[in-house]
Scaffold this motif. Sequence first.
Motif, PDB file in Angstrom:
ATOM      1  N   PRO A  88       0.814  -1.225   0.000  1.00  0.00           N
ATOM      2  CA  PRO A  88       0.000   0.000   0.000  1.00  0.00           C
ATOM      3  C   PRO A  88       0.845   1.272   0.000  1.00  0.00           C
ATOM      4  O   PRO A  88       0.350   2.355  -0.306  1.00  0.00           O
ATOM      5  CB  PRO A  88      -0.814  -0.122   1.298  1.00  0.00           C
ATOM      6  CG  PRO A  88      -0.037  -1.046   2.171  1.00  0.00           C
ATOM      7  CD  PRO A  88       0.631  -2.006   1.235  1.00  0.00           C
ATOM      8  N   ILE A  89       2.126   1.121   0.311  1.00  0.00           N
ATOM      9  CA  ILE A  89       3.018   2.275   0.326  1.00  0.00           C
ATOM     10  C   ILE A  89       3.415   2.680  -1.092  1.00  0.00           C
ATOM     11  O   ILE A  89       3.677   3.856  -1.365  1.00  0.00           O
ATOM     12  CB  ILE A  89       4.282   1.963   1.156  1.00  0.00           C
ATOM     13  CG1 ILE A  89       3.911   1.652   2.605  1.00  0.00           C
ATOM     14  CG2 ILE A  89       5.274   3.121   1.110  1.00  0.00           C
ATOM     15  CD1 ILE A  89       5.079   1.190   3.448  1.00  0.00           C
ATOM     16  N   MET A  90       3.441   1.707  -2.004  1.00  0.00           N
ATOM     17  CA  MET A  90       3.989   1.958  -3.339  1.00  0.00           C
ATOM     18  C   MET A  90       3.245   3.061  -4.099  1.00  0.00           C
ATOM     19  O   MET A  90       3.891   3.952  -4.677  1.00  0.00           O
ATOM     20  CB  MET A  90       3.992   0.662  -4.143  1.00  0.00           C
ATOM     21  CG  MET A  90       4.717   0.762  -5.468  1.00  0.00           C
ATOM     22  SD  MET A  90       6.480   1.087  -5.258  1.00  0.00           S
ATOM     23  CE  MET A  90       7.009   1.055  -6.968  1.00  0.00           C
ATOM     24  N   PRO A  91       1.913   3.053  -4.175  1.00  0.00           N
ATOM     25  CA  PRO A  91       1.238   4.148  -4.890  1.00  0.00           C
ATOM     26  C   PRO A  91       1.534   5.520  -4.290  1.00  0.00           C
ATOM     27  O   PRO A  91       1.649   6.508  -5.020  1.00  0.00           O
ATOM     28  CB  PRO A  91      -0.253   3.792  -4.751  1.00  0.00           C
ATOM     29  CG  PRO A  91      -0.272   2.318  -4.537  1.00  0.00           C
ATOM     30  CD  PRO A  91       0.957   2.035  -3.712  1.00  0.00           C
ATOM     31  N   GLY A 126      -8.928  10.832 -12.917  1.00  0.00           N
ATOM     32  CA  GLY A 126      -9.483  10.857 -11.570  1.00  0.00           C
ATOM     33  C   GLY A 126      -9.727   9.483 -10.964  1.00  0.00           C
ATOM     34  O   GLY A 126     -10.688   9.290 -10.215  1.00  0.00           O
ATOM     35  N   HIS A 127      -8.850   8.529 -11.230  1.00  0.00           N
ATOM     36  CA  HIS A 127      -9.004   7.195 -10.635  1.00  0.00           C
ATOM     37  C   HIS A 127      -8.840   7.278  -9.120  1.00  0.00           C
ATOM     38  O   HIS A 127      -8.001   8.030  -8.610  1.00  0.00           O
ATOM     39  CB  HIS A 127      -7.953   6.238 -11.201  1.00  0.00           C
ATOM     40  CG  HIS A 127      -8.076   6.004 -12.665  1.00  0.00           C
ATOM     41  ND1 HIS A 127      -9.229   5.520 -13.247  1.00  0.00           N
ATOM     42  CD2 HIS A 127      -7.184   6.167 -13.686  1.00  0.00           C
ATOM     43  CE1 HIS A 127      -9.047   5.395 -14.552  1.00  0.00           C
ATOM     44  NE2 HIS A 127      -7.829   5.801 -14.843  1.00  0.00           N
ATOM     45  N   THR A 128      -9.608   6.493  -8.420  1.00  0.00           N
ATOM     46  CA  THR A 128      -9.537   6.471  -6.958  1.00  0.00           C
ATOM     47  C   THR A 128      -8.763   5.274  -6.438  1.00  0.00           C
ATOM     48  O   THR A 128      -8.546   5.155  -5.233  1.00  0.00           O
ATOM     49  CB  THR A 128     -10.950   6.470  -6.348  1.00  0.00           C
ATOM     50  OG1 THR A 128     -11.675   5.336  -6.848  1.00  0.00           O
ATOM     51  CG2 THR A 128     -11.697   7.750  -6.706  1.00  0.00           C
ATOM     52  N   GLU A 129      -8.350   4.382  -7.339  1.00  0.00           N
ATOM     53  CA  GLU A 129      -7.585   3.201  -6.937  1.00  0.00           C
ATOM     54  C   GLU A 129      -6.367   3.056  -7.843  1.00  0.00           C
ATOM     55  O   GLU A 129      -6.385   3.431  -9.008  1.00  0.00           O
ATOM     56  CB  GLU A 129      -8.458   1.943  -7.024  1.00  0.00           C
ATOM     57  CG  GLU A 129      -9.665   1.978  -6.100  1.00  0.00           C
ATOM     58  CD  GLU A 129     -10.526   0.738  -6.245  1.00  0.00           C
ATOM     59  OE1 GLU A 129     -10.121  -0.317  -5.708  1.00  0.00           O
ATOM     60  OE2 GLU A 129     -11.580   0.815  -6.896  1.00  0.00           O
ATOM     61  N   GLY A 130      -5.312   2.484  -7.281  1.00  0.00           N
ATOM     62  CA  GLY A 130      -4.083   2.321  -8.037  1.00  0.00           C
ATOM     63  C   GLY A 130      -3.338   3.635  -8.186  1.00  0.00           C
ATOM     64  O   GLY A 130      -3.618   4.624  -7.497  1.00  0.00           O
ATOM     65  N   PHE A 131      -2.382   3.642  -9.093  1.00  0.00           N
ATOM     66  CA  PHE A 131      -1.607   4.851  -9.396  1.00  0.00           C
ATOM     67  C   PHE A 131      -1.671   5.088 -10.892  1.00  0.00           C
ATOM     68  O   PHE A 131      -1.432   4.169 -11.689  1.00  0.00           O
ATOM     69  CB  PHE A 131      -0.146   4.691  -8.964  1.00  0.00           C
ATOM     70  CG  PHE A 131       0.737   5.803  -9.449  1.00  0.00           C
ATOM     71  CD1 PHE A 131       0.695   7.047  -8.848  1.00  0.00           C
ATOM     72  CD2 PHE A 131       1.583   5.615 -10.543  1.00  0.00           C
ATOM     73  CE1 PHE A 131       1.491   8.094  -9.312  1.00  0.00           C
ATOM     74  CE2 PHE A 131       2.387   6.648 -11.013  1.00  0.00           C
ATOM     75  CZ  PHE A 131       2.330   7.890 -10.387  1.00  0.00           C
ATOM     76  N   ALA A 132      -1.984   6.325 -11.300  1.00  0.00           N
ATOM     77  CA  ALA A 132      -2.186   6.591 -12.722  1.00  0.00           C
ATOM     78  C   ALA A 132      -1.597   7.934 -13.139  1.00  0.00           C
ATOM     79  O   ALA A 132      -1.709   8.925 -12.421  1.00  0.00           O
ATOM     80  CB  ALA A 132      -3.676   6.562 -13.058  1.00  0.00           C
TER      81      ALA A 132
END
Length: 207
Positions: A88-91, A126-132
């Motif tokens: 969970p730290i990575m994003p 505007g994604h709320t999950e992952g990293f984009a």
Amino acid sequence: MAQSRFPGEESDIEAKADQQYSEFWKTTPDIGGKDNMQFKDLDFLIAFFSFYEACDHRIGIPELDEFAYEVIIKSSEKAGKLIGWNSPIMPKMALKMYSRYKKKIDEHVAKGEWGNTWRIEMNPEGHTEGFAIHTKMCPNWDFCKAHGYEDFMPAICAQDHKIAEAMHGVLIRTHTVAAGDDYCDWWYFGDRQELPEEAARRLKEKK
């Protein structure tokens, strides 16, 4: 690579490759050298194609994959043993790193520097999950297009997915500058994560 592929020719090929490497850089727009975090991506391509020219095009995609593994992906595997996309730290780390990188790019571009370097948009969908992120412009594509290496671009772009996999991640991408789109999209998840519906749909469509 010269010694294993072309025994007896390695000295001549390596000398030609060194000369070609210098010539390529003389005609390639300056993107800031090692001060640019992604400089190594373009430098890897120029090194590979210098060898490609030096051995009279007697290598291809398999050698590109081999070279990419040694130069880029192997180090990603080492990093993935310490922290990967399932953490969970990575994003959060990626967000901090690329936000700083975007600021740095914007500052140099505003001064007329760093030429055709990548331009970054942070999570424009505007994604709320992952990293984009999205990236506009691509020095890798510009270089390949300038020298007639367009056919290599699918394999070159595929290295991004391999880097993600080396760090236990999944890269979801539906657009690339090399394919004629206005941007490349990068949307990362851990390979043990359950993908949100939209991410799963995009991944399925690309298979």
